[in-house]
Structure formats: structure tokens, C-alpha cells
Design a protein around this motif. Structure first.
Motif, PDB file in Angstrom:
ATOM      1  N   UNK A  87       0.838  -1.195   0.000  1.00 23.50           N
ATOM      2  CA  UNK A  87       0.000   0.000   0.000  1.00 23.50           C
ATOM      3  C   UNK A  87       0.876   1.248   0.000  1.00 23.50           C
ATOM      4  N   UNK A  88       0.390   2.321  -0.597  1.00 25.16           N
ATOM      5  CA  UNK A  88       1.176   3.570  -0.587  1.00 25.16           C
ATOM      6  C   UNK A  88       1.196   4.188   0.804  1.00 25.16           C
ATOM      7  N   UNK A  89       2.239   4.918   1.092  1.00 25.17           N
ATOM      8  CA  UNK A  89       2.316   5.660   2.335  1.00 25.17           C
ATOM      9  C   UNK A  89       1.521   6.956   2.194  1.00 25.17           C
ATOM     10  N   UNK A  90       1.086   7.551   3.319  1.00 24.39           N
ATOM     11  CA  UNK A  90       0.331   8.811   3.219  1.00 24.39           C
ATOM     12  C   UNK A  90       1.032   9.872   2.393  1.00 24.39           C
ATOM     13  N   UNK A  91       2.358   9.938   2.486  1.00 21.61           N
ATOM     14  CA  UNK A  91       3.097  10.957   1.731  1.00 21.61           C
ATOM     15  C   UNK A  91       3.046  10.726   0.226  1.00 21.61           C
ATOM     16  N   UNK A  92       2.634   9.531  -0.188  1.00 22.62           N
ATOM     17  CA  UNK A  92       2.537   9.217  -1.615  1.00 22.62           C
ATOM     18  C   UNK A  92       1.132   9.428  -2.164  1.00 22.62           C
ATOM     19  N   UNK A  93       0.222   9.886  -1.319  1.00 25.22           N
ATOM     20  CA  UNK A  93      -1.176  10.064  -1.734  1.00 25.22           C
ATOM     21  C   UNK A  93      -1.511  11.558  -1.764  1.00 25.22           C
ATOM     22  N   UNK A 117      -0.854  14.829   9.184  1.00 22.75           N
ATOM     23  CA  UNK A 117      -0.747  13.382   9.302  1.00 22.75           C
ATOM     24  C   UNK A 117       0.067  12.760   8.171  1.00 22.75           C
ATOM     25  N   UNK A 118       0.650  13.608   7.322  1.00 20.94           N
ATOM     26  CA  UNK A 118       1.567  13.100   6.314  1.00 20.94           C
ATOM     27  C   UNK A 118       1.039  13.028   4.903  1.00 20.94           C
ATOM     28  N   UNK A 119      -0.223  13.358   4.674  1.00 25.15           N
ATOM     29  CA  UNK A 119      -0.792  13.301   3.322  1.00 25.15           C
ATOM     30  C   UNK A 119      -0.424  14.554   2.529  1.00 25.15           C
ATOM     31  N   UNK A 120      -0.290  14.394   1.223  1.00 22.89           N
ATOM     32  CA  UNK A 120      -0.089  15.539   0.330  1.00 22.89           C
ATOM     33  C   UNK A 120      -1.460  16.128  -0.004  1.00 22.89           C
ATOM     34  N   UNK A 121      -1.593  17.383   0.026  1.00 22.02           N
ATOM     35  CA  UNK A 121      -2.870  18.044  -0.227  1.00 22.02           C
ATOM     36  C   UNK A 121      -2.832  18.717  -1.597  1.00 22.02           C
ATOM     37  N   UNK A 122      -3.884  18.454  -2.372  1.00 27.53           N
ATOM     38  CA  UNK A 122      -4.029  19.067  -3.695  1.00 27.53           C
ATOM     39  C   UNK A 122      -4.971  20.249  -3.636  1.00 27.53           C
ATOM     40  N   UNK A 123      -6.125  20.116  -4.260  1.00 30.53           N
ATOM     41  CA  UNK A 123      -7.115  21.196  -4.310  1.00 30.53           C
ATOM     42  C   UNK A 123      -7.968  21.199  -3.038  1.00 30.53           C
TER      43      UNK A 123
END
Length: 209
Positions: A87-93, A117-123
Motif C-alpha cells: 500500500x502507498x504511504x500517506x506521503x505518496x497520496x 498526518x503526512x498526506x499531500x494536499x491538492x485542491x
């Protein structure tokens, strides 16, 4: 008296020439057979009694089947965890956060927390017209079909009760559309534990005899 008659024998033992006395031996063979049978019975009973004593003092000798025979009890193999899906890590999503509720500010505050929490944020903004005020649950995860086995399970640990739906996009980013039943993201400790359980499943139970 006939010449065939031994000296001192007469009467019914007198041989006249055409009749011979039958000298029968004692019934020794029958006695031997009876004695042998009795000895075998005694030895068998003694052996069975010895087996019972050994079985009692040795703790029963293990599990027995319905037929009374001892069942085979092989050492159980060491428990190992089933291989987890990659599974992808939060930083990869990359997550696009949209607000489909009348409450203002939910998209920004939720996006800020996911970033922590480590996620990448888009729009970040209001939901498209197709979903605005039409998501009745806590949230909707929207993405390409490949996200169902990758990004969706990971992002789903952050929001209990979120549903998932796929679309025809060709990118790897996913949308989190906040619904009217949304209150907050799952507590970080709870989300972290769910993420660990997702990537490291518990080992299978060990079978005991």
C-alpha cells in the motif's frame, strides 16, 4: 491263555487272538492345551493392567480419537503473518478536499489536519455541483479504479464511515468529499493504529493439539 497274552494279565486283558486290548494314554494333550490357554489369558490380563498403569501415570498419552486410538499430534508450525498488500504511504497520496455541506471552513480545516498526518494536499474548496449537498454520509472517497486497492484503504483509516466510488480520471490523486454527517476525522491515535493494522496484519492463530 494265548501266547500273546503278557504274563500276569488275564480276564478282560486276555488276548484270544482276534481281539486286542486298547491301552489308552492319559489325556495329557487336552491338559496341555487348557494350561496353555489359561497362561495366555493370565499374561494378556497382566499386560493390559500394566498398560493402564503406564497410561495413567504418563498423563493419558495424548488426545484419543473416537475409536480409542491415539491421535497423531504433530508440532504446530511457527505462526507467521500473511503477506500484506503493498500500500502507498500517506506521503505518496495526493488528496483533494472538497466540502459538500452548508458549513463553511470544513474543507480547509480537514485538509490542514490531513497534511499534519503526512498526506499531500491538492485542491481545497467546495464540492462540484454533482456532489454539493448530495453526500449524506460522513464522506465520499472518489478516484480511479486503481485507488480501490491503494489510496482508498489508506485514506479510509482517517475517516470512519466514508464510502468509496470510482470515476474515469487518469490521475492518481483522490478526492475526499465531506458529507453532511461529517463531524471530524478519526482521532490520530485511532487512525495510526488502523493504518498499522492495515499494513501489518496479525499472525494466524497457532493450532494446538
Amino acid at each position: 491263555m494265548s501266547m500273546l497274552t503278557p504274563p500276569g494279565m488275564g480276564g478282560k486283558y486276555r488276548i484270544t487272538g482276534d481281539v486286542y486290548p486298547r491301552m489308552r494314554r492319559p489325556h495329557r494333550r487336552r491338559r496341555i492345551i487348557l494350561a496353555s490357554t489359561a497362561a495366555a489369558v493370565v499374561l494378556g490380563a497382566a499386560g493390559w493392567g500394566t498398560y493402564q498403569l503406564v497410561d495413567v501415570f504418563s498423563g493419558g498419552g495424548g488426545t484419543k480419537t473416537a475409536a480409542g486410538k491415539q491421535a497423531d499430534c504433530k508440532p504446530a508450525p511457527t505462526a507467521t503473518a500473511a503477506p500484506a498488500a503493498v500500500l502507498p504511504k500517506p506521503a505518496q497520496i495526493t488528496v483533494n478536499v472538497y466540502n459538500a455541506t452548508p458549513r463553511s471552513g470544513l474543507a480547509k480545516t480537514t485538509a490542514d489536519e490531513l497534511r499534519k498526518r503526512g498526506f499531500k494536499i491538492g485542491k481545497v474548496g467546495n464540492a462540484p455541483a454533482a456532489y454539493d449537498k448530495k453526500v449524506t454520509g460522513a464522506g465520499l472517497l472518489l478516484g480511479a479504479p486503481a485507488a480501490t486497492k491503494g489510496s482508498f484503504p489508506v485514506l479510509g483509516t482517517q475517516l470512519a464511515g466514508a464510502t468509496a466510488k470510482t470515476d474515469a480520471r487518469g490521475t492518481a490523486d483522490v478526492d475526499l468529499i465531506i458529507g453532511t454527517a461529517f463531524k471530524s476525522l478519526a482521532p490520530k491515535t485511532t487512525a495510526d493504529a488502523a493504518l498499522v493494522a492495515l499494513t501489518r496484519p496479525a499472525p494466524a492463530p497457532v493450532k494446538k493439539c
